[in-house]
Design an enzyme around this catalytic site. Sequence first.
Site, PDB file in Angstrom:
ATOM      1  N   ARG A  52       0.260 -23.492 -42.756  1.00  0.00           N
ATOM      2  CA  ARG A  52       1.719 -23.754 -43.355  1.00  0.00           C
ATOM      3  C   ARG A  52       2.653 -24.198 -42.408  1.00  0.00           C
ATOM      4  O   ARG A  52       2.559 -23.785 -41.150  1.00  0.00           O
ATOM      5  CB  ARG A  52       1.992 -22.217 -44.080  1.00  0.00           C
ATOM      6  N   SER A  72      15.606 -22.023 -48.454  1.00  0.00           N
ATOM      7  CA  SER A  72      14.342 -21.017 -48.096  1.00  0.00           C
ATOM      8  C   SER A  72      14.920 -19.816 -48.058  1.00  0.00           C
ATOM      9  O   SER A  72      15.412 -19.637 -46.785  1.00  0.00           O
ATOM     10  CB  SER A  72      13.546 -21.715 -47.254  1.00  0.00           C
ATOM     11  N   ASP A  74       7.785 -18.840 -56.991  1.00  0.00           N
ATOM     12  CA  ASP A  74       6.637 -18.013 -56.805  1.00  0.00           C
ATOM     13  C   ASP A  74       5.926 -17.760 -58.214  1.00  0.00           C
ATOM     14  O   ASP A  74       4.832 -17.540 -58.719  1.00  0.00           O
ATOM     15  CB  ASP A  74       6.975 -16.651 -56.185  1.00  0.00           C
ATOM     16  N   ARG A  78      -1.611 -15.609 -56.347  1.00  0.00           N
ATOM     17  CA  ARG A  78      -0.800 -16.064 -57.846  1.00  0.00           C
ATOM     18  C   ARG A  78      -1.631 -16.879 -58.586  1.00  0.00           C
ATOM     19  O   ARG A  78      -1.358 -16.552 -59.929  1.00  0.00           O
ATOM     20  CB  ARG A  78       0.323 -16.575 -57.416  1.00  0.00           C
TER      21      ARG A  78
END
EC number: 2.5.1.19
Length: 443
Positions: free
Chosen positions: A124, A168, A316, A391
């Site tokens: 990431r 962010s 999300d 998720r």
Amino acid sequence: MMTNIWHTAPVSALSGEITICGDKSMSHRALLLAALAEGQTEIRGFLACADCLATRQALRALGVDIQREKEIVTIRGVGFLGLQPPKAPLNMQNSGTSMRLLAGILAAQRFESVLCGDESLEKRPMQRIITPLVQMGAKIVSHSNFTAPLHISGRPLTGIDYALPLPSAQLKSCLILAGLLADGTTRLHTCGISRDHTERMLPLFGGALEIKKEQIIVTGGQKLHGCVLDIVGDLSAAAFFMVAALIAPRAEVVIRNVGINPTRAAIITLLQKMGGRIELHHQRFWGAEPVADIVVYHSKLRGITVAPEWIANAIDELPIFFIAAACAEGTTFVGNLSELRVKESDRLAAMAQNLQTLGVACDVGADFIHIYGRSDRQFLPARVNSFGDHRIAMSLAVAGVRAAGELLIDDGAVAAVSMPQFRDFAAAIGMNVGEKDAKNCHD
């Protein structure tokens, strides 16, 4: 190695009520601010998921005393410069929040440390925090392409004037924490809305920051003190059961004590725009955070176009939103999704692949998706892939309520990253989500 598979079965109705787990974002921040405070902090409603436990373990390795008795987590803070050098690299597991926020604190310490993680986390992007921290005086050596492991040589920091390149909350919170530990003033120029739990929580510890339109001003050299915190229910977790109720037949579900912070509540608005009947009852405040009991009813949904300004606020929840879109009549378009490709998985590609496996037509581009929904949707019985992403696993489990038969979900247990109680909550409202060993499953 994937050792378990979840299996789901369709339902004829959903009903019941649940009190959702504590908010993950707030649980991380409560631990970090409590560690930097002087004195004792008590946290009620802490989310003991894998991500938050990674933050807790890292702080313990840095010399912070953290105890849990029943539902209360007690932290004895060490102050801004009371952390101790760790004896080994600090493993953030799968938690980007842990890595990015803790980097802001460790950059200002007086010792060296290493932040690492699992295979997913070490892919990431970390340049977004490295660049401003280095401008503040930090010394950080990263892997190729500005990824973890991060080798941090702590040193005194100086406040900066910095324009955030993207909305962010992790970047913003990293720099707020670094600014608290820096000399002078740090001015952050924001671009768009991102969750503001750090800004709301800091004053509860006695910290001060000035918030103007698109600007946050933090002065270094403050002292924080311990407090008592109640963590609200996690709206991102509640979203799975909201969508389950919307798409399941004859559904009425109550979700108690859910945080409805306006920087997080886009998912509620988007589902309501689709025609979802979602009601907020008993609205009140827990500390600085708004809370409500959410009542959701089965609804006939319709496709919508999601405006770009909603994306950061709902990033999300987009995987579960895609499931709702598949059950809505007409086309749903969502763009501005480049950030979705650098989450725990490439969520845009992963969800598109799974939707197609389930019989849903969709078109995907570099940063957009068209989902062609049907109000009479029945997902195809199939074996689908969580891609090791919590998720996605939970979103696919929700799809099971509208499937024509059994769904098999590879590595469903990865849900424990953010919601170890998912299957318990699901059972409480009538969902059928079970677990079996992968070696006993065949395509």
